[in-house]
Design an enzyme around this catalytic site. Structure first.
Site, mmCIF file in Angstrom:
data_model
loop_
_atom_site.group_PDB
_atom_site.id
_atom_site.type_symbol
_atom_site.label_atom_id
_atom_site.label_comp_id
_atom_site.label_asym_id
_atom_site.label_seq_id
_atom_site.Cartn_x
_atom_site.Cartn_y
_atom_site.Cartn_z
ATOM 1 C CB CYS A 118 -14.606 -16.675 -5.618
ATOM 2 S SG CYS A 118 -13.674 -16.044 -4.221
ATOM 3 C CG HIS A 258 -17.040 -13.484 -6.883
ATOM 4 N ND1 HIS A 258 -17.512 -13.848 -5.641
ATOM 5 C CD2 HIS A 258 -15.705 -13.276 -6.737
ATOM 6 C CE1 HIS A 258 -16.500 -13.872 -4.788
ATOM 7 N NE2 HIS A 258 -15.397 -13.529 -5.421
ATOM 8 C CG ASN A 288 -14.629 -12.210 -1.936
ATOM 9 O OD1 ASN A 288 -15.449 -13.120 -1.965
ATOM 10 N ND2 ASN A 288 -13.543 -12.212 -2.694
HETATM 11 N N1 COA Z 1 -5.021 0.256 3.423
HETATM 12 C C1 COA Z 1 -4.176 1.181 3.024
HETATM 13 N N2 COA Z 1 -3.202 0.948 2.117
HETATM 14 C C2 COA Z 1 -3.124 -0.306 1.628
HETATM 15 C C3 COA Z 1 -3.991 -1.320 2.018
HETATM 16 C C4 COA Z 1 -4.966 -1.009 2.964
HETATM 17 N N3 COA Z 1 -5.846 -1.923 3.408
HETATM 18 N N4 COA Z 1 -3.689 -2.454 1.342
HETATM 19 C C5 COA Z 1 -2.655 -2.138 0.549
HETATM 20 N N5 COA Z 1 -2.312 -0.850 0.724
HETATM 21 C C6 COA Z 1 -1.241 -0.092 0.079
HETATM 22 C C7 COA Z 1 -0.204 -0.981 -0.542
HETATM 23 O O1 COA Z 1 0.740 -1.403 0.413
HETATM 24 C C8 COA Z 1 0.390 -0.063 -1.580
HETATM 25 O O2 COA Z 1 1.309 0.777 -0.959
HETATM 26 P P1 COA Z 1 2.721 1.116 -1.662
HETATM 27 O O3 COA Z 1 2.341 1.769 -2.953
HETATM 28 O O4 COA Z 1 3.372 2.014 -0.674
HETATM 29 O O5 COA Z 1 3.370 -0.214 -1.850
HETATM 30 C C9 COA Z 1 -0.801 0.787 -2.024
HETATM 31 O O6 COA Z 1 -1.778 0.670 -0.986
HETATM 32 C C10 COA Z 1 -1.397 0.355 -3.324
HETATM 33 O O7 COA Z 1 -1.554 -1.034 -3.263
HETATM 34 P P2 COA Z 1 -2.084 -1.817 -4.475
HETATM 35 O O8 COA Z 1 -1.922 -3.273 -4.221
HETATM 36 O O9 COA Z 1 -1.527 -1.228 -5.726
HETATM 37 O O10 COA Z 1 -3.627 -1.425 -4.427
HETATM 38 P P3 COA Z 1 -4.743 -1.838 -5.413
HETATM 39 O O11 COA Z 1 -5.332 -0.643 -6.007
HETATM 40 O O12 COA Z 1 -4.323 -2.938 -6.344
HETATM 41 O O13 COA Z 1 -5.817 -2.454 -4.415
HETATM 42 C C11 COA Z 1 -6.643 -4.583 -3.724
HETATM 43 C C12 COA Z 1 -5.491 -3.593 -3.651
HETATM 44 C C13 COA Z 1 -6.274 -5.830 -2.935
HETATM 45 C C14 COA Z 1 -7.878 -3.929 -3.110
HETATM 46 C C15 COA Z 1 -6.918 -4.934 -5.214
HETATM 47 O O14 COA Z 1 -5.728 -5.280 -5.863
HETATM 48 C C16 COA Z 1 -7.883 -6.071 -5.358
HETATM 49 O O15 COA Z 1 -9.049 -5.975 -4.995
HETATM 50 N N6 COA Z 1 -7.459 -7.197 -5.984
HETATM 51 C C17 COA Z 1 -8.310 -8.333 -6.184
HETATM 52 C C18 COA Z 1 -8.446 -9.054 -4.877
HETATM 53 C C19 COA Z 1 -9.583 -10.042 -4.914
HETATM 54 O O16 COA Z 1 -10.663 -9.684 -5.281
HETATM 55 N N7 COA Z 1 -9.324 -11.276 -4.482
HETATM 56 C C20 COA Z 1 -10.297 -12.296 -4.443
HETATM 57 C C21 COA Z 1 -10.600 -12.738 -5.818
HETATM 58 S S1 COA Z 1 -11.918 -13.796 -5.858
#
Ligand code: COA
Length: 336
Positions: A118, A258, A288
């Site tokens: 990215c 980004h 993204n």
């Molecule tokens: N829909 C519903 N629930 C979902 C889900 C979805 N699409 N994806 C994950 N969950 C669930 C998880 O399984 C978890 O459930 P659990 O508590 O029963 O285990 C719960 O939601 C919380 O998950 P968590 O990972 O804590 O959520 P979060 O608030 O961290 O959000 C992301 C997840 C991926 C959106 C976030 O971590 C993120 O954006 N990270 C950076 C990713 C990124 O930008 N990557 C590229 C970088 S350049």
């Protein structure tokens, strides 16, 4: 006699996103998720997906280059060099940049791919700027393009909600007005590879029946770790580059981060004390798009920028790779 510093000014922009939309509602039919969850956790409402199996990353890059050439009034033969930032080249070998030169008719340009996930567009922009500053080249195109739909597992709700496809391009030309790429700071921390990667399909674990069965040919990530590292990486890079250039947040007209997650962008703005009206965001429409997010913002919002505006670009991605670029907006060829 004092010679004025040559800088690399952005004189044209181009962009492309596929027609096909993948909305949160459509994702609800594919995995266990909801529009509400995705919107609240990421800010994304829809992404664009390149569905034509005959097209790939190089084609999106070509569409963006053609728009840029139209915008600039230049002919393809006038371009000297092309740098394509991508993590999703059409093929592992050869460079997608070669295909772009061929398909866009850039008969006098040499080109290469650059992979910094990215952060790829910012790394590539600095390389392009160096070529201009060296005074060897007069017209360099820098592209960020990714077809993330080719490496995303649409049964994995942790990742498939985040990514989309697209391409953005800028033209760099020499300037003595002070406009252009002024400074950049980049970092790399290989410990981050374990948190965000496509583990298989490269030289370590070539594609096999087993890697396909276990989904290791697709993006895997530890979202929480990436989330925290992205906020810290992008805000630290902005602080460092602002300090080094004696800029306060009042001096910066626009911040273009980004586009990975709206909550990451909001947290970076809060840390930097940037009001939301100075921050460019289009993640709700495209998701993204990896190396394409920043040039797509430049393309989308070009009408808002005025000559002399101070623009801060910042990115974070797999690797980990991250950094910031300080740019002074100049005059686009079509405004001349
Ligand atoms: N829909 C519903 N629930 C979902 C889900 C979805 N699409 N994806 C994950 N969950 C669930 C998880 O399984 C978890 O459930 P659990 O508590 O029963 O285990 C719960 O939601 C919380 O998950 P968590 O990972 O804590 O959520 P979060 O608030 O961290 O959000 C992301 C997840 C991926 C959106 C976030 O971590 C993120 O954006 N990270 C950076 C990713 C990124 O930008 N990557 C590229 C970088 S350049």
């Amino acid at each position: 006699m004092n010679k004025r510093r040559i800088t690399a000014e952005i004189t044209a922009v181009g962009g492309y996103v596929p027609e096909d939309r993948l909305t949160n509602k459509m994702l609800e039919e594919m995995v266990e998720t909801s529009d509400e969850w995705i919107t609240e956790r990421t800010g994304i409402k829809e992404r664009r997906i390149l569905r034509d199996p005959a097209l790939a990353t190089s084609d999106m890059a070509v569409f963006a280059v053609k728009k840029l050439l139209e915008d600039s009034g230049l002919l393809p033969d006038e371009i000297d060099c092309l740098i394509l930032a991508t993590s999703t080249p059409d093929q592992l070998l050869a460079p997608a940049a070669s295909l772009v030169c061929e398909k866009a008719g850039l008969n006098n340009a040499w080109g290469f791919d650059l992979n910094a996930a990215c952060s790829g567009f910012l790394y590539a922009l600095s390389m392009g700027a160096s070529l201009i500053e060296s005074e060897r080249y007069k017209k360099v195109i820098v592209i960020g393009a990714d077809q993330m739909s080719a490496i995303v597992n649409y049964t994995d709700r942790n990742t498939c909600i985040l990514f989309g496809d697209g391409a953005g391009a800028v033209l760099l030309e020499p300037s003595t007005t002070g406009a252009g790429v002024i400074d950049y700071i980049f970092k790399t921390d290989g410990k981050g590879v374990a948190c965000l990667s496509v583990p298989a399909g490269g030289s370590l674990e070539p594609a096999s029946v087993d890697t396909l069965a276990t989904g290791r040919n697709y993006v895997q990530q530890d979202g929480k770790t990436v989330f925290k590292a992205a906020i810290k990486g992008m805000s630290d890079a902005c602080v460092e580059i602002m300090e080094r250039n004696n800029l306060t947040e009042q001096d910066v007209n626009w911040l273009i981060p980004h586009q990975a997650n709206l909550r990451i962008i909001s947290a970076v703005c809060k840390r930097l004390n940037f009001p939301p009206e100075k921050v460019k965001v289009n993640i709700q429409r495209y998701g993204n798009t990896t190396a394409a997010t920043i040039p797509l913002c430049l393309w989308d919002f070009q009408a808002d920028f005025s000559p002399g505006d101070n623009i801060l670009l910042t990115a974070f991605g797999a690797g980990f790779t991250w950094g910031g670029t300080y740019l002074k907006w100049g005059t686009l060829r079509h405004n001349n």
